[in-house]
Design a protein around this motif. Sequence first.
Motif, PDB file in Angstrom:
ATOM      1  N   GLN A  94     108.917 -25.178 -15.386  1.00  0.00           N
ATOM      2  CA  GLN A  94     108.967 -24.507 -14.091  1.00  0.00           C
ATOM      3  C   GLN A  94     110.254 -23.699 -13.949  1.00  0.00           C
ATOM      4  O   GLN A  94     110.238 -22.576 -13.441  1.00  0.00           O
ATOM      5  CB  GLN A  94     108.843 -25.538 -12.966  1.00  0.00           C
ATOM      6  CG  GLN A  94     107.493 -26.233 -12.924  1.00  0.00           C
ATOM      7  CD  GLN A  94     107.433 -27.392 -11.940  1.00  0.00           C
ATOM      8  OE1 GLN A  94     108.400 -27.629 -11.203  1.00  0.00           O
ATOM      9  NE2 GLN A  94     106.334 -28.118 -11.943  1.00  0.00           N
ATOM     10  N   ILE A  95     111.373 -24.272 -14.418  1.00  0.00           N
ATOM     11  CA  ILE A  95     112.657 -23.556 -14.365  1.00  0.00           C
ATOM     12  C   ILE A  95     112.573 -22.267 -15.186  1.00  0.00           C
ATOM     13  O   ILE A  95     113.061 -21.205 -14.770  1.00  0.00           O
ATOM     14  CB  ILE A  95     113.798 -24.470 -14.873  1.00  0.00           C
ATOM     15  CG1 ILE A  95     114.055 -25.601 -13.867  1.00  0.00           C
ATOM     16  CG2 ILE A  95     115.081 -23.663 -15.098  1.00  0.00           C
ATOM     17  CD1 ILE A  95     115.027 -26.651 -14.355  1.00  0.00           C
ATOM     18  N   HIS A  96     111.937 -22.353 -16.343  1.00  0.00           N
ATOM     19  CA  HIS A  96     111.772 -21.182 -17.212  1.00  0.00           C
ATOM     20  C   HIS A  96     110.985 -20.090 -16.494  1.00  0.00           C
ATOM     21  O   HIS A  96     111.351 -18.900 -16.557  1.00  0.00           O
ATOM     22  CB  HIS A  96     111.060 -21.595 -18.507  1.00  0.00           C
ATOM     23  CG  HIS A  96     110.832 -20.468 -19.455  1.00  0.00           C
ATOM     24  ND1 HIS A  96     111.862 -19.807 -20.089  1.00  0.00           N
ATOM     25  CD2 HIS A  96     109.667 -19.876 -19.875  1.00  0.00           C
ATOM     26  CE1 HIS A  96     111.360 -18.857 -20.855  1.00  0.00           C
ATOM     27  NE2 HIS A  96     110.028 -18.879 -20.748  1.00  0.00           N
ATOM     28  N   GLU A  97     109.887 -20.464 -15.801  1.00  0.00           N
ATOM     29  CA  GLU A  97     109.075 -19.491 -15.071  1.00  0.00           C
ATOM     30  C   GLU A  97     109.878 -18.845 -13.946  1.00  0.00           C
ATOM     31  O   GLU A  97     109.788 -17.633 -13.716  1.00  0.00           O
ATOM     32  CB  GLU A  97     107.825 -20.157 -14.501  1.00  0.00           C
ATOM     33  CG  GLU A  97     106.759 -20.472 -15.539  1.00  0.00           C
ATOM     34  CD  GLU A  97     105.505 -21.049 -14.903  1.00  0.00           C
ATOM     35  OE1 GLU A  97     105.486 -21.226 -13.668  1.00  0.00           O
ATOM     36  OE2 GLU A  97     104.545 -21.328 -15.643  1.00  0.00           O
ATOM     37  N   LEU A  98     110.662 -19.664 -13.232  1.00  0.00           N
ATOM     38  CA  LEU A  98     111.450 -19.132 -12.117  1.00  0.00           C
ATOM     39  C   LEU A  98     112.523 -18.175 -12.620  1.00  0.00           C
ATOM     40  O   LEU A  98     112.790 -17.133 -12.009  1.00  0.00           O
ATOM     41  CB  LEU A  98     112.085 -20.284 -11.331  1.00  0.00           C
ATOM     42  CG  LEU A  98     111.109 -21.200 -10.574  1.00  0.00           C
ATOM     43  CD1 LEU A  98     111.850 -22.387  -9.966  1.00  0.00           C
ATOM     44  CD2 LEU A  98     110.363 -20.438  -9.490  1.00  0.00           C
ATOM     45  N   LYS A  99     113.142 -18.516 -13.741  1.00  0.00           N
ATOM     46  CA  LYS A  99     114.191 -17.649 -14.291  1.00  0.00           C
ATOM     47  C   LYS A  99     113.628 -16.334 -14.829  1.00  0.00           C
ATOM     48  O   LYS A  99     114.346 -15.328 -14.907  1.00  0.00           O
ATOM     49  CB  LYS A  99     114.944 -18.383 -15.395  1.00  0.00           C
ATOM     50  CG  LYS A  99     115.903 -19.447 -14.873  1.00  0.00           C
ATOM     51  CD  LYS A  99     116.689 -20.079 -16.007  1.00  0.00           C
ATOM     52  CE  LYS A  99     117.734 -21.056 -15.463  1.00  0.00           C
ATOM     53  NZ  LYS A  99     118.518 -21.704 -16.538  1.00  0.00           N
ATOM     54  N   ARG A 100     112.361 -16.327 -15.190  1.00  0.00           N
ATOM     55  CA  ARG A 100     111.726 -15.100 -15.694  1.00  0.00           C
ATOM     56  C   ARG A 100     111.343 -14.159 -14.557  1.00  0.00           C
ATOM     57  O   ARG A 100     110.798 -13.081 -14.799  1.00  0.00           O
ATOM     58  CB  ARG A 100     110.484 -15.447 -16.506  1.00  0.00           C
ATOM     59  CG  ARG A 100     110.802 -16.080 -17.860  1.00  0.00           C
ATOM     60  CD  ARG A 100     109.549 -16.251 -18.678  1.00  0.00           C
ATOM     61  NE  ARG A 100     108.924 -14.957 -18.992  1.00  0.00           N
ATOM     62  CZ  ARG A 100     107.731 -14.837 -19.568  1.00  0.00           C
ATOM     63  NH1 ARG A 100     107.029 -15.926 -19.880  1.00  0.00           N
ATOM     64  NH2 ARG A 100     107.231 -13.654 -19.832  1.00  0.00           N
ATOM     65  N   GLY A 101     111.626 -14.568 -13.315  1.00  0.00           N
ATOM     66  CA  GLY A 101     111.448 -13.651 -12.195  1.00  0.00           C
ATOM     67  C   GLY A 101     110.190 -13.828 -11.383  1.00  0.00           C
ATOM     68  O   GLY A 101     109.635 -12.835 -10.875  1.00  0.00           O
ATOM     69  N   ALA A 102     109.676 -15.060 -11.223  1.00  0.00           N
ATOM     70  CA  ALA A 102     108.513 -15.296 -10.354  1.00  0.00           C
ATOM     71  C   ALA A 102     108.874 -14.911  -8.922  1.00  0.00           C
ATOM     72  O   ALA A 102     109.931 -15.298  -8.412  1.00  0.00           O
ATOM     73  CB  ALA A 102     108.094 -16.760 -10.431  1.00  0.00           C
ATOM     74  N   ASN A 103     108.022 -14.124  -8.282  1.00  0.00           N
ATOM     75  CA  ASN A 103     108.329 -13.706  -6.908  1.00  0.00           C
ATOM     76  C   ASN A 103     107.410 -14.323  -5.857  1.00  0.00           C
ATOM     77  O   ASN A 103     107.669 -14.217  -4.659  1.00  0.00           O
ATOM     78  CB  ASN A 103     108.342 -12.178  -6.772  1.00  0.00           C
ATOM     79  CG  ASN A 103     107.237 -11.511  -7.552  1.00  0.00           C
ATOM     80  OD1 ASN A 103     106.154 -12.076  -7.679  1.00  0.00           O
ATOM     81  ND2 ASN A 103     107.512 -10.323  -8.083  1.00  0.00           N
TER      82      ASN A 103
END
Length: 574
Positions: free
Chosen positions: A114-123
Amino acid sequence: MNFNELDLSQELLRAVDELGFTEMTEIQQQSIPILLKGTDVVGRSNTGTGKTAAFGIPAVESITPNDKGKAVVLILCPTRELAMQAAEEIRKFSKYKEGVKVSAVYGGASIEKQIHELKRGANIIIGTPGRVMDHIRRHTLRPETLRTIILDEADEMLNMGFREDIETILSDVPENRQTVLFSATMPPEIMAITEKYQHEPVQVKIKSSQRTVELIEQFYFEVAMGRKTDALRLLLAAYAPSSAMVFCNTKAMVDQLTEELVKHGFRAAGLHGDMKQMQRTQVMNSFKNKTAEILVATDVAARGIDVSGVDAVFNYDLPQDNEYYIHRIGRTGRAGRTGTAYTLISGRRQLFDLRAIEKYIHAEIREMPLPDKSDIVAMKKESLLKEVAELEAGHNGYDILDRLAAMGIDYREASARLLTRQLNAETAALPDFENARPLRKGKKGGAKTVRVDISIGRSKRIAPNFILGALVDATGMSGKDFGKIDIYDDHTTVEVPEAEYEYIIDSTNPMKINGHQVEVKLFKGKPQTGFSGRKRPDNKPSFDRKKRAYSGRKKSELFSDYIPDRKKRTKKRH
């Protein structure tokens, strides 16, 4: 109103059209135009009315090229399943719109991913309050960039104890945000959040419960105590739904019922809160891809399930809350489709509870008799007839028939043997079942009876009419439902229908008779017999034929138990 009448981007309209959405539901029609303007909204709507699209479409449309790499929309859901389902649906809406990245964050799953997805710019972030709080503490989700907060199933989140987390999250988000709240009910706690955290919200209220249940045929079956599992097996065999949900009130019952159904050849899977996330995901996938035809679930799990094409819903247990009944049956009447709901009840108490649900939803729940084995065999024969009639013609089997004919077995006999084997395989495991007697028929209707014991007797100057009146008042039953009343010195026994003794005991504890608090329980003693073989209370005088008198007691004592003290009256002599 159609979706193409809204001021939406072509990319979003393309995705909506591809999903088969044309005309909007009532909640969508009232909410989407307001939400597109950025206004705060309080929406009152139940599950199954299309509210995920009502807030999901404006959320996707609000994303601009400037929102790349930062979280701008946060959707809070009460359960993991609901968060996953909402994320899946919003991804479909954003299929053709560039720059939209959706991420679901919830407990029980890898936080590193989840942290990886958030860092990739989930808006657009969809998550449960606890896991969202965790990401805020880790600074992997920055609330200061959020401009839209959506609370889905807000009442359920409060019921699950998330109020403090919700208020903490709302306090961290900039004040000039858009705050949207959807809830099936509007308790005071919801209104308090609305007043504190929303700015001049527009109220959107629809009669969603009536809209949902109008499309669903609802039936109930009276079942003897302890026979619900057998009754469910009969119904599943009779109606053969390609996709069905069965609701239980406890996790233990989900496990037990699932095991029983699988043992008897049904493709069933269970879902409840004690299962690990990987197990829950596997179960939901098996149900969606039809590997499992029957999903047995608790109410908490049901709030997060959005599966299209459920043929029927079975209430194995009556829900503990009337609102849950709407959520349950709404699984089969979604987005304008029709469906069927069946409820199993045992005893008069559950019948009364069902009548209360009927009043609450303003819809009729009709009684139906359980099918018996002969009915199901007849249905299976019709099904086989249709199946064989629709098969494509082929010639590969003719040589087998010729060889059988040479053995003295013609084609009719061969076909009959094969069809009989298949029919027996499908019906051999069906339980023998005798329909329960209607609950309106009491002791005089021929129902089997037992006796209950009431802790008051002749020593408190009690008469049969006192006992009967108290029982009728406490249970709502007719006096005709009760049988023989035997009053002893310190207790009383009453004959009652066996199918309803548990309801009677529940309804009468506590209860007062003639001002005295009493306890009612199942009578386990042996009835005493006396003159002419009739039941005789203990310490009641017996008749001695030789002395032609009651033995053991004086005549003056015999009537003192039955005649209340009265002031002596003297007659004036003239």
